[in-house]
Design a protein around this motif. Sequence first.
Motif, PDB file in Angstrom:
ATOM      1  N   ASP A  98      -0.182   4.745   5.871  1.00 18.03           N
ATOM      2  CA  ASP A  98      -0.537   3.341   5.690  1.00 18.03           C
ATOM      3  C   ASP A  98       0.122   2.410   6.699  1.00 18.03           C
ATOM      4  O   ASP A  98      -0.089   1.201   6.648  1.00 18.03           O
ATOM      5  CB  ASP A  98      -0.189   2.877   4.272  1.00 18.03           C
ATOM      6  CG  ASP A  98       1.294   2.982   3.971  1.00 18.03           C
ATOM      7  OD1 ASP A  98       1.960   3.775   4.645  1.00 18.03           O
ATOM      8  OD2 ASP A  98       1.776   2.276   3.067  1.00 18.03           O
ATOM      9  N   PRO A 325      -5.675   6.437  -7.566  1.00 18.37           N
ATOM     10  CA  PRO A 325      -5.588   5.575  -6.384  1.00 18.37           C
ATOM     11  C   PRO A 325      -6.964   5.156  -5.909  1.00 18.37           C
ATOM     12  O   PRO A 325      -7.941   5.887  -6.061  1.00 18.37           O
ATOM     13  CB  PRO A 325      -4.875   6.455  -5.355  1.00 18.37           C
ATOM     14  CG  PRO A 325      -5.115   7.858  -5.801  1.00 18.37           C
ATOM     15  CD  PRO A 325      -5.202   7.804  -7.298  1.00 18.37           C
ATOM     16  N   ARG A 329      -6.015   3.578  -0.153  1.00 20.59           N
ATOM     17  CA  ARG A 329      -4.874   2.682  -0.262  1.00 20.59           C
ATOM     18  C   ARG A 329      -4.321   2.713  -1.683  1.00 20.59           C
ATOM     19  O   ARG A 329      -4.943   3.221  -2.602  1.00 20.59           O
ATOM     20  CB  ARG A 329      -5.276   1.250   0.096  1.00 20.59           C
ATOM     21  CG  ARG A 329      -6.351   0.671  -0.835  1.00 20.59           C
ATOM     22  CD  ARG A 329      -6.632  -0.776  -0.521  1.00 20.59           C
ATOM     23  NE  ARG A 329      -7.153  -0.924   0.815  1.00 20.59           N
ATOM     24  CZ  ARG A 329      -7.337  -2.095   1.393  1.00 20.59           C
ATOM     25  NH1 ARG A 329      -7.024  -3.200   0.751  1.00 20.59           N
ATOM     26  NH2 ARG A 329      -7.835  -2.160   2.613  1.00 20.59           N
ATOM     27  N   ASN A 330      -3.123   2.150  -1.843  1.00 21.59           N
ATOM     28  CA  ASN A 330      -2.553   2.048  -3.166  1.00 21.59           C
ATOM     29  C   ASN A 330      -3.369   1.085  -4.029  1.00 21.59           C
ATOM     30  O   ASN A 330      -3.975   0.144  -3.536  1.00 21.59           O
ATOM     31  CB  ASN A 330      -1.104   1.572  -3.078  1.00 21.59           C
ATOM     32  CG  ASN A 330      -0.155   2.688  -2.694  1.00 21.59           C
ATOM     33  OD1 ASN A 330      -0.548   3.647  -2.049  1.00 21.59           O
ATOM     34  ND2 ASN A 330       1.091   2.556  -3.078  1.00 21.59           N
ATOM     35  N   ARG A 331      -3.335   1.320  -5.336  1.00 22.31           N
ATOM     36  CA  ARG A 331      -4.122   0.529  -6.277  1.00 22.31           C
ATOM     37  C   ARG A 331      -3.365  -0.748  -6.663  1.00 22.31           C
ATOM     38  O   ARG A 331      -2.146  -0.717  -6.872  1.00 22.31           O
ATOM     39  CB  ARG A 331      -4.392   1.364  -7.527  1.00 22.31           C
ATOM     40  CG  ARG A 331      -5.410   0.772  -8.523  1.00 22.31           C
ATOM     41  CD  ARG A 331      -6.810   1.029  -8.044  1.00 22.31           C
ATOM     42  NE  ARG A 331      -7.813   0.501  -8.971  1.00 22.31           N
ATOM     43  CZ  ARG A 331      -8.347   1.204  -9.960  1.00 22.31           C
ATOM     44  NH1 ARG A 331      -7.982   2.455 -10.173  1.00 22.31           N
ATOM     45  NH2 ARG A 331      -9.275   0.664 -10.728  1.00 22.31           N
ATOM     46  N   SER A 354       1.393   6.058 -10.310  1.00 22.22           N
ATOM     47  CA  SER A 354       1.672   6.332  -8.900  1.00 22.22           C
ATOM     48  C   SER A 354       0.577   5.774  -7.997  1.00 22.22           C
ATOM     49  O   SER A 354      -0.520   5.446  -8.456  1.00 22.22           O
ATOM     50  CB  SER A 354       1.805   7.843  -8.677  1.00 22.22           C
ATOM     51  OG  SER A 354       0.621   8.528  -9.050  1.00 22.22           O
ATOM     52  N   TYR A 355       0.901   5.652  -6.699  1.00 25.83           N
ATOM     53  CA  TYR A 355      -0.034   5.116  -5.705  1.00 25.83           C
ATOM     54  C   TYR A 355      -0.516   3.712  -6.100  1.00 25.83           C
ATOM     55  O   TYR A 355      -1.695   3.395  -5.974  1.00 25.83           O
ATOM     56  CB  TYR A 355      -1.247   6.030  -5.529  1.00 25.83           C
ATOM     57  CG  TYR A 355      -0.958   7.326  -4.816  1.00 25.83           C
ATOM     58  CD1 TYR A 355      -0.993   7.396  -3.427  1.00 25.83           C
ATOM     59  CD2 TYR A 355      -0.652   8.470  -5.532  1.00 25.83           C
ATOM     60  CE1 TYR A 355      -0.729   8.591  -2.769  1.00 25.83           C
ATOM     61  CE2 TYR A 355      -0.380   9.672  -4.887  1.00 25.83           C
ATOM     62  CZ  TYR A 355      -0.424   9.717  -3.508  1.00 25.83           C
ATOM     63  OH  TYR A 355      -0.162  10.901  -2.861  1.00 25.83           O
ATOM     64  N   SER A 356       0.380   2.881  -6.566  1.00 28.67           N
ATOM     65  CA  SER A 356      -0.013   1.526  -6.940  1.00 28.67           C
ATOM     66  C   SER A 356       0.958   0.520  -6.326  1.00 28.67           C
ATOM     67  O   SER A 356       2.050   0.871  -5.882  1.00 28.67           O
ATOM     68  CB  SER A 356      -0.035   1.365  -8.464  1.00 28.67           C
ATOM     69  OG  SER A 356       1.281   1.323  -8.989  1.00 28.67           O
ATOM     70  N   PHE A 357       0.541  -0.737  -6.328  1.00 23.82           N
ATOM     71  CA  PHE A 357       1.380  -1.822  -5.834  1.00 23.82           C
ATOM     72  C   PHE A 357       2.099  -2.528  -6.977  1.00 23.82           C
ATOM     73  O   PHE A 357       2.466  -3.692  -6.864  1.00 23.82           O
ATOM     74  CB  PHE A 357       0.537  -2.830  -5.040  1.00 23.82           C
ATOM     75  CG  PHE A 357       0.136  -2.334  -3.682  1.00 23.82           C
ATOM     76  CD1 PHE A 357       1.069  -1.798  -2.813  1.00 23.82           C
ATOM     77  CD2 PHE A 357      -1.183  -2.402  -3.265  1.00 23.82           C
ATOM     78  CE1 PHE A 357       0.706  -1.336  -1.562  1.00 23.82           C
ATOM     79  CE2 PHE A 357      -1.561  -1.951  -2.010  1.00 23.82           C
ATOM     80  CZ  PHE A 357      -0.602  -1.415  -1.153  1.00 23.82           C
ATOM     81  N   ARG A 378       5.324   6.593  -4.928  1.00 17.32           N
ATOM     82  CA  ARG A 378       4.665   5.756  -3.924  1.00 17.32           C
ATOM     83  C   ARG A 378       4.352   4.342  -4.432  1.00 17.32           C
ATOM     84  O   ARG A 378       3.426   3.702  -3.941  1.00 17.32           O
ATOM     85  CB  ARG A 378       3.404   6.443  -3.396  1.00 17.32           C
ATOM     86  CG  ARG A 378       3.714   7.761  -2.680  1.00 17.32           C
ATOM     87  CD  ARG A 378       2.484   8.441  -2.130  1.00 17.32           C
ATOM     88  NE  ARG A 378       2.855   9.609  -1.348  1.00 17.32           N
ATOM     89  CZ  ARG A 378       2.990  10.828  -1.868  1.00 17.32           C
ATOM     90  NH1 ARG A 378       2.769  11.031  -3.145  1.00 17.32           N
ATOM     91  NH2 ARG A 378       3.336  11.850  -1.098  1.00 17.32           N
ATOM     92  N   CYS A 379       5.117   3.873  -5.398  1.00 11.02           N
ATOM     93  CA  CYS A 379       5.056   2.454  -5.794  1.00 11.02           C
ATOM     94  C   CYS A 379       6.018   1.693  -4.875  1.00 11.02           C
ATOM     95  O   CYS A 379       7.143   1.367  -5.255  1.00 11.02           O
ATOM     96  CB  CYS A 379       5.437   2.282  -7.265  1.00 11.02           C
ATOM     97  SG  CYS A 379       4.247   2.970  -8.423  1.00 11.02           S
ATOM     98  N   TYR A 380       5.570   1.432  -3.666  1.00  9.05           N
ATOM     99  CA  TYR A 380       6.449   0.947  -2.616  1.00  9.05           C
ATOM    100  C   TYR A 380       7.054  -0.425  -2.903  1.00  9.05           C
ATOM    101  O   TYR A 380       8.092  -0.773  -2.354  1.00  9.05           O
ATOM    102  CB  TYR A 380       5.681   0.875  -1.287  1.00  9.05           C
ATOM    103  CG  TYR A 380       5.176   2.205  -0.800  1.00  9.05           C
ATOM    104  CD1 TYR A 380       6.055   3.257  -0.584  1.00  9.05           C
ATOM    105  CD2 TYR A 380       3.815   2.408  -0.558  1.00  9.05           C
ATOM    106  CE1 TYR A 380       5.595   4.492  -0.151  1.00  9.05           C
ATOM    107  CE2 TYR A 380       3.348   3.640  -0.117  1.00  9.05           C
ATOM    108  CZ  TYR A 380       4.240   4.674   0.089  1.00  9.05           C
ATOM    109  OH  TYR A 380       3.786   5.882   0.517  1.00  9.05           O
TER     110      TYR A 380
END
Length: 431
Positions: A98, A325, A329-331, A354-357, A378-380
């Motif tokens: 990303d 997701p 991209r992240n959700r 996971s894979y979310s904002f 991956r919740c950055y």
Amino acid sequence: MASDFKKFNLGLEEKVENRRVILRDTHYFVIPSNVIGRNRDKENIIDLLVKPIDTKNIPVIPIVRIGGLGKTTLAQLVYNDERITSVFPLKIWLCVSDEFDLARLLCDVIYSITGKRCDGLPVNALQTHLRMLLNGKTFLLVLDDVWNEDHVKWMELRDLLMTMGNFQQRKIIVTTWSSKVASIVGTIAPYNSKGLSHKDCLSLFVKWAFREGDEKVYPNLMRIGDEIVKKCKGVQLADTIYDTDYIVQFWMAIGLTESPKQNKEWENVGYDISKNYDDFLTIYPHTINAADHIRHLSFSGDNPLRAPQSFLKNLKGVRTLVILPSSGRNRIIEEHFVNASILNFKFLRLLDLSYSFLEVLPNFVGTLKHLRYLDLSRCYRMSKLPRSIYKLQSLLTLRLLDIDCQLQLPRNLQSLVNLRFLDLTEILMGN
């Protein structure tokens, strides 16, 4: 090890000042015999690569698929084929993920060619060095897992590569989940392929689920496997099945590994489970109702999740909540959605965000006394976990894979007496 524990508050507290992105990584190595049902796709891509393509730009072939259909695997098969090696003496593999940063990409290309890092140099110096390395050479560049939908950033990279000699001698493969990415980068129509045939999908399942020859010993388990494969409808299972630990943790969370009762054989218990697929439901933006008996929910689509649909309030026995997701991209998940879900689904055993904002996990997550599995990988944007997490006394698995190294874990994490799996993969490595 002590310093790593400090960084993540595993008994000690220390603030991390510098924020940086932790990137997913892939590689080009593959064992062809482990890949089933992709020969036709491979041959089609190779045909596109070896034949001239009439274009005014450097030829770019996008491979577009939803997650689980093996975009990276297909690119690996093509990359390692001897015919490709003979046509393209120089091959370069980059995992983009990303962060589509021109300087980083140029550094990675140079490192792939020379084996030497050049981080910190300005873009002008990097392109001068790269031009010397690529001058007059025919090469194949694979950009794996591209998320960038900024047309300007792509143009910067493409134009730079076009200035380095006869661009018709070069080809680029881009793998992505996003059709928008494919439309931005592609000079030809995106390559799409259908899922595996039932036969190939079943062969793949057998390969990863059984020891060699065991499928003949356990015909009842094969019958279960056949039912599972039918439900998968051609989606490649390798990306999930090979991660045995993940599968075991998932099954433990929703009770599939509990001891059989009333002297039932394990395969009969499994067959009973396979017949209960009506308990599973995937929610799409257009979904308008759900049966009261639903226990396992997943949310699919690219739309932001702002609030649960009103009909979900009637589901009181939900045990599993998984956010899938979005494409490439992240959700986007708003705090209200998570708050309402936790308050409504009091018997959750598995919560996968996971894979979310998602930025904040509510403090009352500690009320989920049945929760066994929590995934925030991956919740950055999440910077800390709530203190109440110690109340999750049934929690067996906490997954924090590949998240920002600034995340602070509560000091009372040791209170999770039943915790068996704490996954901090790529956090400690990133530091």
